[in-house]
Design an enzyme around this catalytic site. Structure first.
Site, short mmCIF file in Angstrom:
data_model
loop_
_atom_site.label_atom_id
_atom_site.label_comp_id
_atom_site.label_asym_id
_atom_site.label_seq_id
_atom_site.Cartn_x
_atom_site.Cartn_y
_atom_site.Cartn_z
N ASP A 1 43.65 -13.96 42.50
CA ASP A 1 43.21 -14.07 41.32
C ASP A 1 44.09 -13.45 40.18
O ASP A 1 44.81 -14.12 39.67
CB ASP A 1 41.67 -13.72 41.17
CG ASP A 1 41.09 -13.94 39.94
OD1 ASP A 1 41.39 -14.79 39.09
OD2 ASP A 1 40.08 -13.31 39.53
N LYS B 1 33.34 -21.62 43.45
CA LYS B 1 32.71 -20.05 42.89
C LYS B 1 32.36 -19.79 41.69
O LYS B 1 33.18 -20.46 40.52
CB LYS B 1 33.76 -19.17 43.28
CG LYS B 1 33.35 -17.60 42.81
CD LYS B 1 34.48 -16.78 43.04
CE LYS B 1 34.09 -15.36 42.79
NZ LYS B 1 35.52 -14.57 42.51
N ARG C 1 33.99 -18.32 35.03
CA ARG C 1 34.05 -17.05 34.63
C ARG C 1 32.88 -16.11 34.43
O ARG C 1 31.66 -16.85 34.53
CB ARG C 1 34.95 -16.90 33.20
CG ARG C 1 36.18 -17.47 33.27
CD ARG C 1 37.21 -17.15 34.19
NE ARG C 1 37.49 -15.66 34.41
CZ ARG C 1 38.80 -15.23 33.77
NH1 ARG C 1 39.42 -16.23 33.27
NH2 ARG C 1 39.07 -13.93 33.73
N SER C 2 32.70 -14.90 34.33
CA SER C 2 31.60 -14.09 34.14
C SER C 2 30.88 -14.47 32.92
O SER C 2 29.81 -14.29 32.76
CB SER C 2 31.86 -12.62 34.41
OG SER C 2 32.95 -12.24 33.38
N GLU D 1 26.73 -12.43 36.48
CA GLU D 1 26.88 -13.56 37.02
C GLU D 1 25.67 -13.88 37.84
O GLU D 1 25.57 -14.87 38.66
CB GLU D 1 28.20 -13.79 38.01
CG GLU D 1 29.26 -13.67 37.11
CD GLU D 1 30.50 -13.87 37.89
OE1 GLU D 1 30.39 -14.13 39.17
OE2 GLU D 1 31.73 -14.04 37.50
N GLN E 1 33.78 -5.96 43.20
CA GLN E 1 33.25 -6.89 41.96
C GLN E 1 32.06 -7.88 42.47
O GLN E 1 31.01 -8.25 41.84
CB GLN E 1 34.33 -7.44 41.20
CG GLN E 1 33.76 -8.49 40.11
CD GLN E 1 34.80 -8.71 39.12
OE1 GLN E 1 35.55 -7.67 38.51
NE2 GLN E 1 35.62 -10.01 39.28
N LYS F 1 41.32 -21.15 37.78
CA LYS F 1 40.56 -20.96 36.62
C LYS F 1 41.11 -21.61 35.65
O LYS F 1 42.17 -21.05 35.06
CB LYS F 1 40.46 -19.37 36.28
CG LYS F 1 39.34 -18.60 37.42
CD LYS F 1 39.50 -17.34 36.68
CE LYS F 1 38.60 -16.48 37.90
NZ LYS F 1 38.60 -14.90 37.72
N GLU G 1 39.20 -11.58 48.21
CA GLU G 1 39.79 -11.84 46.82
C GLU G 1 40.20 -10.73 46.29
O GLU G 1 39.69 -9.74 46.06
CB GLU G 1 38.94 -12.50 45.92
CG GLU G 1 39.38 -13.13 44.55
CD GLU G 1 38.43 -13.71 43.49
OE1 GLU G 1 38.53 -13.70 42.35
OE2 GLU G 1 37.69 -14.40 44.39
#
Length: 438
Positions: A314, A390, A368-369, A207, A165, A339, A287
């Site tokens: 995650d 991040k 988040r995306s 992103e 990802q 998150k 991750e």
């Protein structure tokens, strides 16, 4: 200043994918105001808080009228009159009012926007910037985090053009946040030039990272190393690689289906492949290397590589304090992604970071995306002394707004507030590199 909640109002706004989302404005009796917007993820753990969407054909079923109605109705009725300084009490009320494990009654989007808006209002009511209010409220020594920045997007963020990802860089050898961003800017530009020369430049992913056109997942790693070198850096010196495998996204029938390479790996084979990457490339952080339900695989990976790389949970931990405690007992992971919308409230997110610290885990505050101009996570990462942040890539204003906010706060705090390589001090990078103690 009176800090009782006078009113709440939700509105429909739009995220970085052009999808509707929830914005909440909280006004206090003394005149202070706070505002926050709920982000949305494309790669989602099955145990995280869920957004409430309207369904149907309009706006692809993603409208948020029901979530907005919940804020303007039931949530407002429950919170008006409460003290905004009592974040735990506010969030407890939200959780009790919803009454479901995954926030499906009120909607995770309605709850997180409300929770964050109350936090902003409280900071405004105390006439403090949010990061400083958070640090004072939760007893932390604020610091500017180490940035984790995407260069190539993949997985659910780039039409699954590659299976992995996120291919990211960190600059733990930088002397300041500004220097870390400057180095990253050079790497990002070099990566784009390399892709253009190869005829593989097709725009950017969700992103902001380059949309990958590679023949294998490892080719992305090779290209990233080349980009680091083209930027005048020595890979593994002050610049290292971070990966978000997001393995749950391609887990299939007990194995891992690498569609780009047309092969399926067992859990052991997946661990062996990632291990070969760790041995071949300057990777300091990985991750979700295994799927959220691959408990034995995550334990085995942590046993094998936990003393060499940061292993972040995650989807595996979904910003849940109980899952962090269980993973620590299990010997799985050594870091957690935080998150706020994954948990649903500020209080639950902070509890997860606290549980991580008790377990000896590192924390990484994450966007988040599907993002917006909301700057909450920049302030939370700094005020909570999380150490790492991040937010995506080095392009697109919903990403850059958060990096730029960290720059502004660093100007206020001074360059000594930058944590630099400290979060990676116990990985291979920190052992004798650049003066960072092992």
């Amino acid at each position: 200043m009176k800090t009782g909640i006078k009113s709440l109002q939700a509105h429909r706004v739009w995220d970085s994918r052009g999808n509707p989302t929830v914005e909440v404005t909280v006004d206090l009796e003394g005149g202070a105001r706070g505002r926050a917007i709920a982000p949305a993820g494309a790669s989602r753990g099955t145990r995280e808080a869920v957004d409430l969407r309207d369904g149907g054909s309009r706006l692809r079923g993603l409208d948020v009228k029901a979530a907005i109605a919940n804020v303007n109705g039931r949530i407002a009725s429950a919170l008006v009159g409460k003290d905004a300084l009592d974040q735990a009490g506010v969030d407890s009320t939200l959780i009790e009012l919803d009454g479901t494990p995954l926030k499906s009654e009120l909607g995770g989007n309605a709850m997180v926007a409300t929770s964050l808006a109350v936090l902003h209002a409280a900071a405004a009511g105390m006439n403090l910037p949010l990061w400083k209010y958070v640090a004072q409220t939760y007893g932390e020594e604020a610091s500017i985090p180490l940035a984790e920045i995407q260069i190539f997007g993949g997985g659910a963020h780039a039409g699954r053009r590659v299976d992995v990802q996120d291919f990211m860089v960190m600059v733990p050898g930088a002397e300041s946040f500004d220097e870390a961003l400057e180095v990253t800017a050079e790497i990002y530009a070099a990566a784009g030039e390399i892709m253009a020369r190869k005829g593989r430049s097709v725009g950017v992913a969700d992103e902001g990272g380059w949309w990958p056109v590679f023949d294998s997942n490892e080719e992305a790693l090779e290209t990233l190393v080349t980009a680091i070198e083209a930027a005048g850096e020595k890979p593994g010196n002050r610049v290292v690689i971070s990966l978000d495998i997001a393995a749950s996204e391609f887990a299939q029938d007990g194995g891992y289906r690498l569609a780009l390479e047309d092969r399926t790996l067992s859990s052991d084979e997946m661990i062996a492949m990632l291990g070969s990457w760790i041995n071949s490339y300057p990777i300091a952080s990985i991750e979700d290397p295994l799927a959220e339900d691959d408990r034995e695989g995550m334990r085995a990976f942590t046993r094998a590589y936990g003393d060499r790389v940061q292993i972040i949970g995650d989807d595996y931990l979904v910003t849940n304090a109980g899952l962090v405690e269980a993973a620590a007992d299990d010997g799985a992971c050594n870091a957690v992604l935080i998150k706020v919308n994954q948990a649903g409230t500020v209080t639950e997110s902070i509890a997860t970071l606290s549980a991580a610290r008790k377990a000896g885990y590192r924390g990484v505050v994450s966007a988040r995306s599907g993002e917006t101009e909301d700057l909450s996570i920049s302030h939370l990462s700094i005020g909570l002394n999380a150490g790492q942040l991040k937010v995506g890539s080095f392009t697109r204003s919903e990403r850059m707004a958060k990096w730029n906010e960290c720059l502004r706060i660093q100007d206020e705090m001074g360059e000594n507030a930058f944590v630099g390589g400290a979060p990676l001090a116990n990985t291979w990078w920190g052992k004798g590199r650049n003066g960072v103690a092992s």
